[in-house]
Design a protein around this motif. Sequence first.
Motif, PDB file in Angstrom:
ATOM      1  N   PRO A  51       0.829  -1.212   0.000  1.00 37.29           N
ATOM      2  CA  PRO A  51       0.000   0.000   0.000  1.00 37.29           C
ATOM      3  C   PRO A  51       0.860   1.257   0.000  1.00 37.29           C
ATOM      4  O   PRO A  51       1.878   1.342   0.679  1.00 37.29           O
ATOM      5  CB  PRO A  51      -0.813  -0.126   1.295  1.00 37.29           C
ATOM      6  CG  PRO A  51       0.007  -1.012   2.178  1.00 37.29           C
ATOM      7  CD  PRO A  51       0.708  -1.967   1.269  1.00 37.29           C
ATOM      8  N   ILE A  52       0.403   2.264  -0.792  1.00 35.48           N
ATOM      9  CA  ILE A  52       1.076   3.558  -0.863  1.00 35.48           C
ATOM     10  C   ILE A  52       0.333   4.595  -0.026  1.00 35.48           C
ATOM     11  O   ILE A  52       0.940   5.388   0.694  1.00 35.48           O
ATOM     12  CB  ILE A  52       1.201   4.037  -2.318  1.00 35.48           C
ATOM     13  CG1 ILE A  52       2.051   3.051  -3.127  1.00 35.48           C
ATOM     14  CG2 ILE A  52       1.825   5.430  -2.377  1.00 35.48           C
ATOM     15  CD1 ILE A  52       3.465   2.896  -2.611  1.00 35.48           C
ATOM     16  N   GLY A  53      -0.980   4.613  -0.079  1.00 38.76           N
ATOM     17  CA  GLY A  53      -1.736   5.566   0.720  1.00 38.76           C
ATOM     18  C   GLY A  53      -3.197   5.579   0.338  1.00 38.76           C
ATOM     19  O   GLY A  53      -3.619   5.017  -0.695  1.00 38.76           O
ATOM     20  N   PRO A  74      14.486  -2.141   0.003  1.00 34.08           N
ATOM     21  CA  PRO A  74      14.463  -3.374   0.799  1.00 34.08           C
ATOM     22  C   PRO A  74      14.389  -3.114   2.305  1.00 34.08           C
ATOM     23  O   PRO A  74      13.786  -3.896   3.042  1.00 34.08           O
ATOM     24  CB  PRO A  74      15.778  -4.059   0.406  1.00 34.08           C
ATOM     25  CG  PRO A  74      16.134  -3.491  -0.928  1.00 34.08           C
ATOM     26  CD  PRO A  74      15.640  -2.079  -0.900  1.00 34.08           C
ATOM     27  N   ALA A  75      14.998  -2.018   2.769  1.00 34.80           N
ATOM     28  CA  ALA A  75      14.969  -1.732   4.204  1.00 34.80           C
ATOM     29  C   ALA A  75      13.555  -1.443   4.676  1.00 34.80           C
ATOM     30  O   ALA A  75      13.133  -1.876   5.759  1.00 34.80           O
ATOM     31  CB  ALA A  75      15.886  -0.548   4.516  1.00 34.80           C
ATOM     32  N   ALA A  76      12.773  -0.710   3.840  1.00 39.09           N
ATOM     33  CA  ALA A  76      11.394  -0.407   4.217  1.00 39.09           C
ATOM     34  C   ALA A  76      10.526  -1.653   4.198  1.00 39.09           C
ATOM     35  O   ALA A  76       9.637  -1.823   5.042  1.00 39.09           O
ATOM     36  CB  ALA A  76      10.824   0.650   3.268  1.00 39.09           C
ATOM     37  N   GLN A  77      10.745  -2.553   3.265  1.00 42.49           N
ATOM     38  CA  GLN A  77       9.965  -3.788   3.220  1.00 42.49           C
ATOM     39  C   GLN A  77      10.274  -4.684   4.405  1.00 42.49           C
ATOM     40  O   GLN A  77       9.390  -5.359   4.938  1.00 42.49           O
ATOM     41  CB  GLN A  77      10.242  -4.518   1.909  1.00 42.49           C
ATOM     42  CG  GLN A  77       9.769  -3.760   0.672  1.00 42.49           C
ATOM     43  CD  GLN A  77      10.121  -4.459  -0.614  1.00 42.49           C
ATOM     44  OE1 GLN A  77      10.702  -5.561  -0.596  1.00 42.49           O
ATOM     45  NE2 GLN A  77       9.796  -3.841  -1.747  1.00 42.49           N
ATOM     46  N   ALA A  78      11.530  -4.688   4.858  1.00 41.21           N
ATOM     47  CA  ALA A  78      11.872  -5.483   6.038  1.00 41.21           C
ATOM     48  C   ALA A  78      11.365  -4.837   7.320  1.00 41.21           C
ATOM     49  O   ALA A  78      11.174  -5.515   8.333  1.00 41.21           O
ATOM     50  CB  ALA A  78      13.383  -5.672   6.118  1.00 41.21           C
ATOM     51  N   LEU A 107       8.388  -3.288   7.786  1.00 44.22           N
ATOM     52  CA  LEU A 107       6.977  -3.660   7.987  1.00 44.22           C
ATOM     53  C   LEU A 107       6.610  -4.785   7.023  1.00 44.22           C
ATOM     54  O   LEU A 107       5.944  -4.571   6.003  1.00 44.22           O
ATOM     55  CB  LEU A 107       6.059  -2.450   7.746  1.00 44.22           C
ATOM     56  CG  LEU A 107       6.150  -1.302   8.755  1.00 44.22           C
ATOM     57  CD1 LEU A 107       5.250  -0.155   8.327  1.00 44.22           C
ATOM     58  CD2 LEU A 107       5.763  -1.771  10.149  1.00 44.22           C
ATOM     59  N   PRO A 108       7.024  -5.996   7.317  1.00 40.96           N
ATOM     60  CA  PRO A 108       6.732  -7.085   6.373  1.00 40.96           C
ATOM     61  C   PRO A 108       5.252  -7.457   6.318  1.00 40.96           C
ATOM     62  O   PRO A 108       4.802  -8.053   5.342  1.00 40.96           O
ATOM     63  CB  PRO A 108       7.579  -8.243   6.918  1.00 40.96           C
ATOM     64  CG  PRO A 108       7.738  -7.941   8.371  1.00 40.96           C
ATOM     65  CD  PRO A 108       7.798  -6.458   8.482  1.00 40.96           C
TER      66      PRO A 108
END
Length: 324
Positions: A287-289, A308-312, A314-315
């Motif tokens: 989700p973007i917003g 990749p840091a943002a996906q890790a 909030l997985p």
Amino acid sequence: MACRPSRCNEEIDMPRPSRPSWASRSGLFRLLASIALLAFACLNAAPEAQAQASSKLDEPIAAPYWSDAWRGWHFYEDPEPEVRDTPEAQPKTPALPPPTSPAAPTPSTRPARAPELVEFERLQKAVESYRNIAIMRPTEANVRRYMELEAKVVARASYFADVAQRVAWATPELDPTVHGRPVNAKALEVFDRDQLLSRSQSITSLGKDHVLFFFFRSDCPYCHAFAPTLTAFEARHGIKVVAISVDGGPMPGFADARADNGIANTLKVTQVPAVFLAQPYTGQITPIGFGVLSESELLERITTVSTPAAQAMLPSVNRQVVLQ
């Protein structure tokens, strides 16, 4: 009643005792022998009885409670406590040696506290005490004393801020205005222009294998207001926008809008407009917003969540969906 004269002078015959016979004498001798034997037995038993009596006399005799005036008149009295075996009479078990433990550091080996820490704690306790006293008894003297001490604390904090600022000016590595967002207007203009260019290049590269899902309703005014922003965003940054109608109605600017096939329920879209970043060949959707977003907000959010840091971080927000 008078005696008759004829018999008064007559001799009255009295019966005379007869001598005992031999049989009666032998019985008397037996009785005397029995008495003698009994006396002899008593004499032999006398020393033992006397010894027992003397031993009992040596023992203390507990006097009854009614014979002692100091006890008073009691109907009941507690029994004497039982005498238990003394520890000396019990067999002693050999004491086990205490477990060896590392020797605790002596007070002399502990490092001494810095005098600044002691002074800070003393000042902190004084501020708290003066404030509490002033709150509970807000007299002029109590409030004045607290305000004077608070002014001293504020002066120290202000001096600390001045020193920290001078250190940051002299050390670029510690200056937040150099590494973060600048505060100068001219520098801020350059920073925003460079950041926009960098994010636009990232999204252009991201558009090679990603698309944006735009969920809308044909009767939603916010969706109609947001649609032109998405159209311009697609044309400027080269990432495709796939419009999905939740109610099946049309949306101006998206002639190829698709009807919802259940993906809105899968992604739990409860509010429109909604934007998701999707990678079709892997089925990963992020989700973007929700709501109306500006172009700069779209740039910031897409470039942030695609790392990749943002996906890790909030997985749980990432979904794997089979796209058809």
